[in-house]
Design a protein around this motif. Structure first.
Motif, PDB file in Angstrom:
ATOM      1  N   HIS A  74       0.835  -1.201   0.000  1.00 51.56           N
ATOM      2  CA  HIS A  74       0.000   0.000   0.000  1.00 51.56           C
ATOM      3  C   HIS A  74       0.873   1.256   0.000  1.00 51.56           C
ATOM      4  N   TYR A  75       2.003   1.197   0.687  1.00 45.87           N
ATOM      5  CA  TYR A  75       2.962   2.301   0.621  1.00 45.87           C
ATOM      6  C   TYR A  75       3.405   2.521  -0.831  1.00 45.87           C
ATOM      7  N   TYR A  76       3.750   1.433  -1.503  1.00 48.04           N
ATOM      8  CA  TYR A  76       4.195   1.526  -2.888  1.00 48.04           C
ATOM      9  C   TYR A  76       3.129   2.193  -3.755  1.00 48.04           C
ATOM     10  N   ASP A  77       1.895   1.690  -3.656  1.00 45.30           N
ATOM     11  CA  ASP A  77       0.811   2.222  -4.488  1.00 45.30           C
ATOM     12  C   ASP A  77       0.551   3.695  -4.213  1.00 45.30           C
ATOM     13  N   THR A  78       0.764   4.117  -2.975  1.00 42.18           N
ATOM     14  CA  THR A  78       0.521   5.521  -2.619  1.00 42.18           C
ATOM     15  C   THR A  78       1.665   6.410  -3.079  1.00 42.18           C
ATOM     16  N   ILE A  79       2.895   5.943  -2.906  1.00 45.44           N
ATOM     17  CA  ILE A  79       4.063   6.749  -3.293  1.00 45.44           C
ATOM     18  C   ILE A  79       4.079   7.029  -4.789  1.00 45.44           C
ATOM     19  N   ILE A  80       3.834   6.030  -5.610  1.00 50.73           N
ATOM     20  CA  ILE A  80       3.979   6.215  -7.062  1.00 50.73           C
ATOM     21  C   ILE A  80       2.939   7.175  -7.616  1.00 50.73           C
ATOM     22  N   ARG A  81       1.882   7.480  -6.840  1.00 44.63           N
ATOM     23  CA  ARG A  81       0.848   8.396  -7.314  1.00 44.63           C
ATOM     24  C   ARG A  81       1.063   9.824  -6.841  1.00 44.63           C
ATOM     25  N   CYS A 130       9.767   7.435   9.898  1.00 41.06           N
ATOM     26  CA  CYS A 130       9.865   6.034  10.312  1.00 41.06           C
ATOM     27  C   CYS A 130      10.812   5.913  11.496  1.00 41.06           C
ATOM     28  N   GLY A 131      10.460   5.010  12.409  1.00 44.33           N
ATOM     29  CA  GLY A 131      11.275   4.837  13.598  1.00 44.33           C
ATOM     30  C   GLY A 131      12.573   4.096  13.322  1.00 44.33           C
ATOM     31  N   PHE A 132      12.467   2.974  12.620  1.00 44.08           N
ATOM     32  CA  PHE A 132      13.655   2.159  12.329  1.00 44.08           C
ATOM     33  C   PHE A 132      13.712   1.876  10.833  1.00 44.08           C
ATOM     34  N   TRP A 133      14.910   1.886  10.300  1.00 40.59           N
ATOM     35  CA  TRP A 133      15.132   1.695   8.866  1.00 40.59           C
ATOM     36  C   TRP A 133      16.203   0.628   8.720  1.00 40.59           C
ATOM     37  N   GLU A 134      15.778  -0.573   8.353  1.00 39.68           N
ATOM     38  CA  GLU A 134      16.715  -1.685   8.203  1.00 39.68           C
ATOM     39  C   GLU A 134      16.700  -2.148   6.751  1.00 39.68           C
ATOM     40  N   ILE A 135      17.858  -2.071   6.116  1.00 40.92           N
ATOM     41  CA  ILE A 135      17.950  -2.395   4.691  1.00 40.92           C
ATOM     42  C   ILE A 135      17.534  -3.838   4.446  1.00 40.92           C
ATOM     43  N   GLY A 136      16.629  -3.997   3.506  1.00 42.63           N
ATOM     44  CA  GLY A 136      16.098  -5.312   3.197  1.00 42.63           C
ATOM     45  C   GLY A 136      14.977  -5.196   2.171  1.00 42.63           C
ATOM     46  N   ARG A 137      14.089  -6.166   2.209  1.00 39.62           N
ATOM     47  CA  ARG A 137      13.032  -6.250   1.201  1.00 39.62           C
ATOM     48  C   ARG A 137      12.130  -5.013   1.195  1.00 39.62           C
ATOM     49  N   ASN A 138      11.703  -4.545   2.363  1.00 39.72           N
ATOM     50  CA  ASN A 138      10.754  -3.431   2.390  1.00 39.72           C
ATOM     51  C   ASN A 138      11.418  -2.087   2.107  1.00 39.72           C
ATOM     52  N   VAL A 139      12.680  -1.932   2.469  1.00 38.97           N
ATOM     53  CA  VAL A 139      13.411  -0.753   2.004  1.00 38.97           C
ATOM     54  C   VAL A 139      13.497  -0.783   0.486  1.00 38.97           C
ATOM     55  N   GLY A 140      13.663  -1.983  -0.061  1.00 36.89           N
ATOM     56  CA  GLY A 140      13.667  -2.128  -1.517  1.00 36.89           C
ATOM     57  C   GLY A 140      12.338  -1.714  -2.133  1.00 36.89           C
ATOM     58  N   VAL A 141      11.228  -1.984  -1.439  1.00 39.69           N
ATOM     59  CA  VAL A 141       9.910  -1.553  -1.931  1.00 39.69           C
ATOM     60  C   VAL A 141       9.853  -0.030  -2.013  1.00 39.69           C
ATOM     61  N   ILE A 142      10.338   0.648  -0.961  1.00 42.70           N
ATOM     62  CA  ILE A 142      10.364   2.120  -0.960  1.00 42.70           C
ATOM     63  C   ILE A 142      11.257   2.629  -2.087  1.00 42.70           C
ATOM     64  N   ARG A 143      12.411   1.997  -2.260  1.00 43.71           N
ATOM     65  CA  ARG A 143      13.347   2.421  -3.310  1.00 43.71           C
ATOM     66  C   ARG A 143      12.712   2.285  -4.694  1.00 43.71           C
ATOM     67  N   ARG A 144      12.096   1.120  -4.957  1.00 45.52           N
ATOM     68  CA  ARG A 144      11.469   0.911  -6.267  1.00 45.52           C
ATOM     69  C   ARG A 144      10.311   1.880  -6.500  1.00 45.52           C
ATOM     70  N   ALA A 145       9.573   2.179  -5.433  1.00 52.97           N
ATOM     71  CA  ALA A 145       8.468   3.129  -5.564  1.00 52.97           C
ATOM     72  C   ALA A 145       8.986   4.513  -5.947  1.00 52.97           C
ATOM     73  N   LEU A 146      10.092   4.937  -5.337  1.00 49.63           N
ATOM     74  CA  LEU A 146      10.651   6.250  -5.659  1.00 49.63           C
ATOM     75  C   LEU A 146      11.196   6.291  -7.083  1.00 49.63           C
ATOM     76  N   ILE A 147      11.792   5.211  -7.518  1.00 51.25           N
ATOM     77  CA  ILE A 147      12.297   5.166  -8.902  1.00 51.25           C
ATOM     78  C   ILE A 147      11.137   5.225  -9.895  1.00 51.25           C
ATOM     79  N   GLU A 148      10.049   4.515  -9.600  1.00 52.00           N
ATOM     80  CA  GLU A 148       8.871   4.575 -10.464  1.00 52.00           C
ATOM     81  C   GLU A 148       8.234   5.967 -10.422  1.00 52.00           C
ATOM     82  N   LEU A 149       8.213   6.583  -9.242  1.00 52.53           N
ATOM     83  CA  LEU A 149       7.689   7.950  -9.134  1.00 52.53           C
ATOM     84  C   LEU A 149       8.529   8.904  -9.967  1.00 52.53           C
TER      85      LEU A 149
END
Length: 510
Positions: free
Chosen positions: A121-128, A137-156
């Motif tokens: 849902h974060y992805y769908d909201t960011i790209i729009r 965000c409280g904690f930021w640990e590099i992994g799958r969900n950070v990758g979701v944020i990264r891909r969303a920003l690249i698509e945006l």
């Protein structure tokens, strides 16, 4: 035909001794234990929560941005929060512009699922996004969900390049550092696995560290897109397979959290926020995609007009100990505990904060039916550290023992979380949701747990919502995404002591 009502169960603390002398000694020992527990929780020292007069309620209605009259319980909570602000002599102690403390909004959808689905849902909201994104965000640990944020920003960035218009992205996060409100260098931003300026020329990304040393953990979790949509979540940006919750809000409440983000940022924005002078619309017109619709369990809430809301944040308590207790978050929780008349439901990963324990015990002794759903184990090693409150099992057993002494253990029901794909509570089955409802009318949710860290130290964001409709739909949702009621419940109405039930459940290896 008259109906026979079964008497409430009694839990013998000791067996009948054969000797009267032994019996008296044990009786005295039990009396000393009972007195110890009464002294421990000091319920006789609880402050009085007086009802507000009709004139006072009218004044509270006029002071908030409400289009309809809130419930009496909501107005009492709001009134208690205003008294806290007066006591602190700081109108910004709520970490929100004073005029935006109490307002209203709508809740189109709520998602409760494993963390990976929540970030879809974060992805769908960011790209729009069209103009700006504010992510906290409280904690930021590099992994799958950070990758979701990264891909969303690249698509945006791809979509922004087609429009020929830059999007401003601000990220607040918390990492232990002696430099408070430090803007990260672009190299540090890339180290967080965010896209570089070369990868996203149509995004202006700026990251600030909001950890306040030494104990002021930055624990907030929300995102605002285009000053139209607010996603308030329980989830950190990591890959822990917890069950999490994302509440999608719109309306004036977005402006409240927009104000909070500005205050949390603490330094000048570079570049400035494009929508700083543009208020949030009543509704965003957000259209959900197929990926949104496959989230299960997920509630698309019944259409409703804007409902009263009040933000209940707390600032970071950066001192050791538990002296930093006077804030709007704690005030709201305590007001609910001491003013609820019928029922309280809590879902939290940890339950050990001393003020929360006292508040719930007081509610049970007034006859309020309290249900606490928590985890069998969650951060147990950290919670055992002196000063952190203790792990769930020990705290709940002490609460039951106290209520058994007082003869009202039947008013507390505890459930240890069981997800839909499990049959019993297990060590690795964890729910990270932070939610409370009271009297079928009030709900409070956000980043705050019922643990010592949240109540006395961490920076938190929460919202109190006044809507019987939404509370009913959330209640149904909480039954749908877990099997706690059927497979993880401690039932105080059984002839077996709740303490024995807990011990029996803990002895099982799942």
């Amino acid at each position: 035909m008259a109906t026979t009502v079964a008497p409430l169960p009694t839990y013998p603390l000791i067996q009948q001794p054969p000797s009267m002398v032994v019996a008296q000694n044990i009786k005295d020992k039990e009396k000393r234990k009972r007195n110890k527990y009464i002294k421990r929780y000091e319920l006789s020292q609880i402050p009085q929560y007086l009802p507000y007069t009709l004139n006072e309620q009218d004044q509270l209605c006029a002071s908030g941005l409400f289009s309809s009259r809130p419930s009496d319980l909501f107005l009492a909570i709001y009134g208690d929060m205003l008294k806290t602000l007066e006591r602190l002599n700081n109108p910004y102690a709520g970490i929100v512009a004073p005029e935006l403390l109490a307002c209203e909004g709508i809740v189109p959808v709520t998602i409760t699922s494993k963390i990976f689905n929540c970030f879809k849902h974060y992805y769908d909201t960011i790209i729009r996004a069209d103009t700006e994104i504010l992510l906290s965000c409280g904690f930021w640990e590099i992994g799958r969900n950070v990758g979701v944020i990264r891909r969303a920003l690249i698509e945006l960035n791809r979509r922004a390049s087609i429009r020929g218009k830059k999007v401003v992205v601000k990220v607040l996060w918390g990492r232990a550092s002696l430099k408070y409100h430090k803007i990260l260098h672009p190299k540090q931003t890339v180290a967080l696995c965010l896209p570089s300026a070369l990868e996203t020329p149509f995004l202006s990304i700026e990251v600030s560290n909001a950890f306040k040393p030494l104990f002021g953990v930055f624990h907030t979790k929300f995102m605002i897109v285009d000053r139209k949509v607010l996603l308030l979540t329980s989830a950190n940006i990591n890959d822990k397979p917890n069950v999490e919750m994302v509440v999608h809000l719109e309306g004036k409440i977005v402006d409240s959290f927009y104000s909070t983000f500005n205050l949390l940022w603490g330094v000048e924005f570079t570049p400035q926020l494009p929508l700083l002078g543009t208020p949030a619309p009543p509704s965003s017109g957000f259209v959900y995609s197929q990926t949104d619709e496959v989230h299960t369990p997920c509630v698309f809430h019944s259409p409703h007009s804007a409902v009263p809301m009040v933000v209940a944040h707390r600032g970071p308590g950066y001192h050791a100990g538990s002296s930093d207790r006077d804030n709007l978050q704690n005030t709201a929780w305590l007001s609910i505990f001491y003013r609820a008349q019928k029922s309280i439901f809590i879902q939290t990963p940890d339950f050990n904060a001393s003020l929360a324990v006292k508040g719930i015990l007081h509610a049970c002794m007034r006859g309020v039916k309290v249900t606490i759903y928590t985890c069998r184990f969650y951060n147990s090693n950290k919670e055992r550290i002196p000063g952190q409150g203790g792990e769930n099992i020990g705290v709940l057993k002490k609460m039951y023992k106290y209520l058994m002494y007082q003869g009202c253990a039947q008013n507390l029901t505890v459930g240890f979380f069981v997800s839909t794909d499990m049959v019993h509570p297990t060590k690795n089955d964890k729910c990270h949701i932070k939610f409370l409802s009271a009297d079928g009318q009030i709900a409070m949710m956000g980043s705050g747990n019922m643990d010592t860290q949240t109540w006395f130290h961490s920076q938190e964001v929460n919202v109190v919502i006044d809507s019987a409709l939404l509370v009913k739909e959330w209640t149904d949702l909480f039954e749908a995404f877990q099997k706690t009621t059927t497979s993880g419940l401690i039932n105080p109405l059984l002839p077996i002591s709740p303490i024995v039930q807990i011990d029996t459940m803990m002895q099982r290896e799942y």
